[in-house]
Design a protein around this motif. Structure first.
Motif, PDB file in Angstrom:
ATOM      1  N   VAL A 289      -4.884   1.359  -7.175  1.00  0.00           N
ATOM      2  CA  VAL A 289      -5.196   1.129  -5.769  1.00  0.00           C
ATOM      3  C   VAL A 289      -4.481  -0.142  -5.326  1.00  0.00           C
ATOM      4  N   ASP A 290      -3.557  -0.017  -4.407  1.00  0.00           N
ATOM      5  CA  ASP A 290      -2.774  -1.134  -3.866  1.00  0.00           C
ATOM      6  C   ASP A 290      -1.962  -1.841  -4.945  1.00  0.00           C
ATOM      7  N   PHE A 291      -1.514  -1.093  -5.954  1.00  0.00           N
ATOM      8  CA  PHE A 291      -0.605  -1.672  -6.945  1.00  0.00           C
ATOM      9  C   PHE A 291       0.764  -1.862  -6.292  1.00  0.00           C
ATOM     10  N   ASP A 292       1.457  -2.919  -6.691  1.00  0.00           N
ATOM     11  CA  ASP A 292       2.788  -3.190  -6.160  1.00  0.00           C
ATOM     12  C   ASP A 292       3.783  -2.166  -6.697  1.00  0.00           C
ATOM     13  N   ASP A 293       4.627  -1.670  -5.806  1.00  0.00           N
ATOM     14  CA  ASP A 293       5.670  -0.722  -6.196  1.00  0.00           C
ATOM     15  C   ASP A 293       6.871  -0.965  -5.293  1.00  0.00           C
ATOM     16  N   SER A 294       7.862  -1.637  -5.832  1.00  0.00           N
ATOM     17  CA  SER A 294       9.033  -2.003  -5.030  1.00  0.00           C
ATOM     18  C   SER A 294       9.817  -0.774  -4.592  1.00  0.00           C
ATOM     19  N   GLU A 295       9.865   0.248  -5.438  1.00  0.00           N
ATOM     20  CA  GLU A 295      10.622   1.447  -5.082  1.00  0.00           C
ATOM     21  C   GLU A 295       9.982   2.181  -3.906  1.00  0.00           C
ATOM     22  N   TYR A 296       8.657   2.181  -3.845  1.00  0.00           N
ATOM     23  CA  TYR A 296       7.964   2.862  -2.749  1.00  0.00           C
ATOM     24  C   TYR A 296       7.742   1.939  -1.550  1.00  0.00           C
ATOM     25  N   GLY A 297       7.949   0.637  -1.738  1.00  0.00           N
ATOM     26  CA  GLY A 297       7.803  -0.310  -0.638  1.00  0.00           C
ATOM     27  C   GLY A 297       6.392  -0.798  -0.432  1.00  0.00           C
ATOM     28  N   ILE A 298       5.607  -0.906  -1.498  1.00  0.00           N
ATOM     29  CA  ILE A 298       4.229  -1.395  -1.403  1.00  0.00           C
ATOM     30  C   ILE A 298       4.131  -2.741  -2.121  1.00  0.00           C
ATOM     31  N   LYS A 299       3.607  -3.728  -1.419  1.00  0.00           N
ATOM     32  CA  LYS A 299       3.364  -5.039  -2.035  1.00  0.00           C
ATOM     33  C   LYS A 299       2.136  -5.640  -1.376  1.00  0.00           C
ATOM     34  N   GLU A 300       1.106  -5.875  -2.166  1.00  0.00           N
ATOM     35  CA  GLU A 300      -0.148  -6.427  -1.652  1.00  0.00           C
ATOM     36  C   GLU A 300      -0.039  -7.939  -1.530  1.00  0.00           C
ATOM     37  N   GLU A 301      -0.314  -8.440  -0.337  1.00  0.00           N
ATOM     38  CA  GLU A 301      -0.258  -9.878  -0.102  1.00  0.00           C
ATOM     39  C   GLU A 301      -1.530 -10.548  -0.624  1.00  0.00           C
ATOM     40  N   ASP A 302      -1.372 -11.813  -1.046  1.00  0.00           N
ATOM     41  CA  ASP A 302      -2.503 -12.605  -1.541  1.00  0.00           C
ATOM     42  C   ASP A 302      -3.247 -11.867  -2.656  1.00  0.00           C
TER      43      ASP A 302
END
Length: 715
Positions: free
Chosen positions: A165-178
């Protein structure tokens, strides 16, 4: 035979999974379970006993693991042991998978429990093993023994899939702040474990987004024919060609799951259905009962009560229609009409490829390949295929699938690919199947005298033809890539059957959410329901040109209630034809000719009382037809009369009169006051939509659209 599967889902139900993160309206657990439920219900819908599922809860309030010593495995619970999952298991898991009151529990230890469950269940047998770990990564995770766990997963051939859940994935464009520091460490730990065991690691957002893309079922080919491909008669000629071949479907219509009819048992309690195990090891709902259809046969017989005598099916004889007469043929005579055929595919001729018209195809396509493990047949068929290909021709064959089956005429076309050769087969029409129709030409009008007109109001002008041509060209579902090469806007592999996948989606959702509305279909399913936006924008200017060239005008809506205050058309002479012919105004409507006489009665009605009287007569006639109907013999007639009654009373602006009539008829049908059980007739009335007249149809109606829908849906 389908491959055996053993899949364990490890679901994090910790207290932190109950919060709503990143602006979502549902909890992290409910969001994650969208993916898990979709995977589980997809497996359940197959009904395969070899597709086994297990569920392990992580960070649960209690502890229940199949190990001798549960030290180090606290707050881990096996919610579902490996095995075939059924609807009772889904209902139970739906209630059990809730956020717990603790955040204690080790995700790495839960993987060890899942590995143990798979190894105990599958032993050393051939299985497709898989573990899904769904977590938010906020619990405590131990890094001890990660290398041995990765080696164990690889040696046991178990695929590990970690979705966060809300794991960072640079390829998919997901990055959780803080991001919390512990969560970041856990993500790195899980990513390293997945890389060491060659698994799959990703963010849950991507997995849920991919749920909109329908999953295409891979079907194992089953031969529909195994026999000989013949050229010549081998019983007469030694030189006749015989090749052992097999026939498989190349294209086949995929059908949605069919529905079954059930009724609630009398006296059954409402609420959660009880389940009991049948001998077939399947669960059945004890509150439901299968609907069984019973068919009865009657003949006219004045000597019995009711003038109808019931017959058993064994007493009936087959009859064939000859004009409007039924001609009986005995079973012994009917055997003469059957062809004695032998299963085979016999070549009867050849045709050049450019002389064959594609519209002759009458069926889905099949492939003809050589018999497996038969090298001699493979070599012979390959030679035949290459000969057809080099001569650019097709073969015509006579195909009999089984002994004593009717023969078919088929076309055999060669297909050669780098690693595969076969014959493509489609059914051809017989001479009696071909229908030749003559249509008038589209580019000219021929008058009665034989004169040809090139300009006519029914012929398009040159400007309209050019505008339509450019409009059609602009609607092409083709675009160009960066290099200027044409590409498909909607590739064939991205087009899915809305009917098939929408029904499957609704069934899966209803299995888990019995009381929630079914979500709307995904864009993947509805993309073919209308042209793409880019195509619409590109073609709009050509459409406007067509509208101008064709002088398209909007048709005014149909006037409602135009007969109530009508002006009767009078002849120019001023003579009253009815008076001259001494026609009497119809007072009684006969049941044998109800519809025309009803319309005639309304046409001469001068008062509202006359309209009410005619409607009342029609109500009695309709009820009489229903009451005297044997089976469904008069159902279509009654529905047609209801439709005419409805339309006429709409035109005469008397919707309330019809609504009262249809209410009374519905009440009598449901209370079985019209000759017994007429539930099938009520189903026909609902299908024909001849229910209440609502405000959208007549301004004088007091019934809302919702009330009209409720009237048809209620029983």
């Amino acid at each position: 035979m389908a491959e055996k599967e053993a899949t364990v889902y490890v679901v994090d139900v910790g207290k932190s999974m109950g919060k709503q993160s990143n602006g979502r309206s549902i909890s992290d657990l409910d969001w994650a379970m969208r993916y898990v439920w979709d995977k589980i219900t997809t497996t359940v819908s197959t009904g395969r006993k070899t597709a086994t599922i297990g569920v392990v809860g992580l960070r649960t309030d209690g502890t229940n693991v199949p190990l001798d010593d549960d030290e180090g495995y606290e707050h881990i619970t096996v919610m579902q042991n490996l095995g075939q999952m059924l609807m009772p298991d889904l209902r139970r898991l739906r209630e059990e998978i809730k956020p717990s009151e603790t955040d204690e529990g080790d995700a790495i230890s839960s993987l060890i429990v899942a590995i143990q469950m798979i190894n105990v269940y599958t032993k050393k047998l051939k299985y497709k093993r898989k573990i899904y770990l769904v977590t938010n990564g906020e619990g405590t995770m131990s890094s001890d023994g990660l290398e041995s766990i990765a080696d164990k997963l690889k040696s046991d051939n178990i695929e590990l899939v970690v979705l966060g859940v809300d794991f960072d994935d640079s390829e998919y464009g997901i990055k959780e702040e803080d991001k919390d520091e512990r969560k970041a460490e856990n993500e790195a730990l899980l990513r390293g474990l997945v890389e060491d065991c060659d698994g799959v690691y990703g963010t849950l957002a991507q997995a849920i987004a991919e749920l909109d893309t329908p999953r295409v079922k891979t079907v194992r080919g089953i031969p529909s024919f195994r026999g000989e491909l013949k050229l010549g008669d081998p019983t007469k000629y030694d030189t006749a060609l015989r090749i052992q071949v097999e026939r498989y479907y190349r294209t086949y219509v995929a059908k949605p799951p069919s529905a079954s009819s059930f009724v609630v048992k009398s006296g059954g309690e409402q609420g959660e259905p009880s389940m009991e195990t049948a001998e077939s090891s399947k669960y059945v709902d004890t509150n439901l009962k299968n609907v069984r259809n019973v068919r009865t046969y009657h003949v006219d017989d004045p000597s019995v009560a009711g003038s109808k005598r019931e017959l058993e099916r064994e007493e009936l004889a087959k009859g064939y229609e000859y004009g409007r007469t039924a001609v009986h043929i005995s079973e012994s005579d009917e055997n003469i009409t059957k062809l004695e055929t032998s299963a085979a595919l016999e070549l009867i001729g050849f045709i050049q490829a450019d002389q064959y018209d594609r519209y002759m195809n009458m069926s889905t396509s099949n492939v003809i390949i050589a018999q497996k493990t038969n090298d001699k047949a493979a070599l012979a068929l390959s030679s035949f295929i290459h000969a057809l290909f080099e001569l650019d021709c097709y073969a015509i064959g006579r195909f009999v699938a089984k002994d004593n089956k009717n023969p078919l005429i088929v076309l055999l076309a060669p297909s050669i690919e780098p690693d595969f050769e076969c014959l493509l087969e489609v059914q051809l029409p017989f001479h009696e199947d071909v229908r030749s129709y003559k249509f008038p030409p589209l580019d000219k009008v021929i008058t009665v005298s034989g004169k040809e007109l090139k300009e006519h109001r029914n012929l398009p002008s040159e400007d309209l033809t050019n505008a339509m041509s450019k409009y059609v060209d602009s609607m092409e579902l083709v675009d160009k890539d960066e290099e200027g090469e044409p590409i498909d806007i909607i590739p064939m592999e991205d087009s899915y059957s809305p009917l098939l996948h929408r029904i499957e989606q609704a069934v899966r959702w209803r299995a888990i959410h019995p009381d929630e509305p079914v979500p709307p279909p995904s864009e993947k399913l509805t993309q073919l329901s209308k042209p793409p936006k880019s195509i619409q924008e590109r073609s709009q200017k050509y459409l406007d040109r067509i509208i101008k060239a064709a002088d398209v005008k909007k048709v005014p809506p149909k006037a409602k209630g135009h007969k109530r205050n009508r002006d009767v058309d009078k002849p120019l002479s001023g003579l009253d034809v009815d008076e001259l012919l001494h026609r009497e105004k119809r007072a009684k409507i006969s049941a044998a000719n109800a519809i025309p006489e009803f319309k005639q009665t309304l046409a001469t009605a001068e008062t509202i009382e006359a309209v009410k009287d005619a409607a009342g007569q029609m109500e009695k006639i309709i009820e009489g037809h229903i009451r005297t109907s044997f089976g469904d013999s008069n159902y279509d007639r009654a529905v047609e009369e209801l439709g005419v009654l409805r339309e006429e009373l709409i035109d005469y602006e008397e919707p309330g009169l019809y609504n009262d009539i249809i209410w009374r008829i519905k009440d009598k049908i449901l209370k079985e006051q019209l000759g017994g059980d007429r539930q099938e007739l009520w189903w026909l009335i609902r299908r024909s939509k001849v229910g209440l007249i609502d405000k959208s149809v007549s301004d004088r109606s007091e019934v809302t659209e919702e009330e009209a829908k409720q009237f048809l849906s209620s029983k």
